[in-house]
Design an enzyme around this catalytic site. Sequence first.
Site, mmCIF file in Angstrom:
data_model
loop_
_atom_site.group_PDB
_atom_site.id
_atom_site.type_symbol
_atom_site.label_atom_id
_atom_site.label_comp_id
_atom_site.label_asym_id
_atom_site.label_seq_id
_atom_site.Cartn_x
_atom_site.Cartn_y
_atom_site.Cartn_z
ATOM 1 N N ASP A 150 0.869 -1.162 0.000
ATOM 2 C CA ASP A 150 0.000 0.000 0.000
ATOM 3 C C ASP A 150 0.916 1.224 0.000
ATOM 4 O O ASP A 150 2.135 1.100 0.176
ATOM 5 C CB ASP A 150 -0.895 -0.049 1.245
ATOM 6 C CG ASP A 150 -1.854 1.123 1.321
ATOM 7 O OD1 ASP A 150 -2.272 1.617 0.263
ATOM 8 O OD2 ASP A 150 -2.155 1.563 2.448
ATOM 9 N N ASP A 152 -0.104 4.915 1.458
ATOM 10 C CA ASP A 152 -0.260 5.772 2.631
ATOM 11 C C ASP A 152 -0.064 4.981 3.913
ATOM 12 O O ASP A 152 -0.684 3.937 4.123
ATOM 13 C CB ASP A 152 -1.648 6.426 2.629
ATOM 14 C CG ASP A 152 -1.838 7.346 1.436
ATOM 15 O OD1 ASP A 152 -1.017 8.254 1.259
ATOM 16 O OD2 ASP A 152 -2.799 7.130 0.670
#
Length: 597
Positions: A150, A152
């Site tokens: 991912d 963030d």
Amino acid sequence: MSFKAVGTAVTRTLWTPPLARSPKVNRLSTTCRVLTASEQGGEQNVLSCSADSDGQNGDVHFSGEPLHRCKTGEKKRAKEPAGAPGVKKRTFTSTAAPVNQTSYLWARYNDTKRLVHDLIPPGACNLLNSSTIYANNEVALAEVDIYGFDYDYTLAMYSNALNVMIYNKARSFLIEHFKYPEGLRKYDYIPNFTVRGLHYDIQKGLLMKIDAFHYIQPGTVYRGLTPVSDNEVLQLFGGTYHVPLQQDSGFYGKGPKVKQFMDIFSIPEMTLLASANDFFITNGIEYDPVHLFKDISEAIGMVHLKGYMYKWVMEDLDKFILRGEETDAVLHRLVSHGKKMFLITNSPFSFVDKGMTYMVGKNWRDFFDVVIVQADKPHFFTDCIKPFRRLDGNGDLKWEKINSLDKGQIYKQGNLFDFLRLTGWRGSRVLYFGDHLYSDLADLMLRHGWRTAAIVPELEPETKVVSTDRYTVSLTWLQALTGLMERLQTHRDPESKLVFEEWQNEREELKVMTKNVFNPQFGSIFRTCHNPTYFSRRLSRFSDVYMASVSCLLNYDLDYTFYPRRTPLQHEAPLWMDQLCTGCMKTPYLEEMSHIR
């Protein structure tokens, strides 16, 4: 002395036979004394224990002098008269019945407390290391060929300044767009008021912490900024702390009446909920908690959807992005070992491109075999409707059908089923890193058999707390006192009940103290006193391994195997030797990688 030895000694001290036993039964009593250096061949003083059968109470008592475990294979010494030359001896075992129950109980209390303080080595938890990778399930990195990430709070870690910006902007939306009273603007962001993993009762307007068994932790329920008393909580929930499954948050943390906040981005949302509730209650303004919850959720969403958060970060990367050099080091290491990598994020390409260029360089896309933006997780993992679309170098959508996912290209939306079909990356060959247990990890583990790694930044500050002497001593004494109460609870005469009342009050004080050192309002995100939190249970269910940041990978070679601790079940004895927590073990390459930190 190891923690196992401490636990064994405390257990031995706490053990007492049931009162109902006949006094004729031959009971074990233990006599303990300290041998001098001359008796031990010049070694340090060692506690000698001898077992005999003339004790009436079966009690084990220890002196207040330094205590040590008997050496393996050491022969038991015959009992000697008090004052024998060359022997420092203090015997606490007595064949006489205690003078009264109160004296007996307090003697056991004092012996146990002295033992706890004497046996804990100085700086017992100083070896805890927040750079450790913790295993819920066995994972062999040698079998992992593909690493997914991912963006963030996984590749990009953000400073707390971002929470302040999100809070302030959402508060402005409430006032300007939803026409909330101007007085709400007086409520500034409160750092560290909330913690991740809390539940929010939408209809009652209550923020609270729930354990793995769906019970509310007393002392962690807040209406606005004010704690709700335990008695009122019981009244609100029908005389129980239990939250029924049908009311609790669903699989993705969103139930009909209760929502769980699992995202790190939800910290400012919870704080704004608490502030807005407090504003209406303090000013005596009637309001609907359901409307308030929906409006704040929408206001927080507008901060993201309208691109404010992306704009702030891109305009001041130095202020908001942390530890970018560590991300760069991780990616270089994986590529140098021939690993494939991919990125799946909900963030837009322009935002990701700016951040990755800042952390890694203009050629950051060369590290990844597949890059997918605006993926719409968790729907990306569950739906098979949206097709992939390719973006050109300017971020504009292309119209052609996607028949392959090529390196160097940027793709938008799509779904996991097409991803698996086009790449063939399946099963335990894939290890995916993310911070959101539901949106990032749950479906990948449960439905597709990928290996999953949870990023939990809270590990770093919580490990520092656990490493303090104050916490170590308090927690050990809390456990010892609880064990003492469990074993002596058969003493039910009026005098004993008064003693137990004092012990219970002390136990409650210790529970509050060991909670407040993490967070005065809600405590640790991992524990509700002795039980795991709801968050902690999901963490162990949806992640094979977890760590404070992806940079923890730098402390291990890529053939390393992570083994979970075999923690004893309630009906098992802690007989094996791996009970020291993983964090107390030195990570293999910590010194070599220290320059990264």
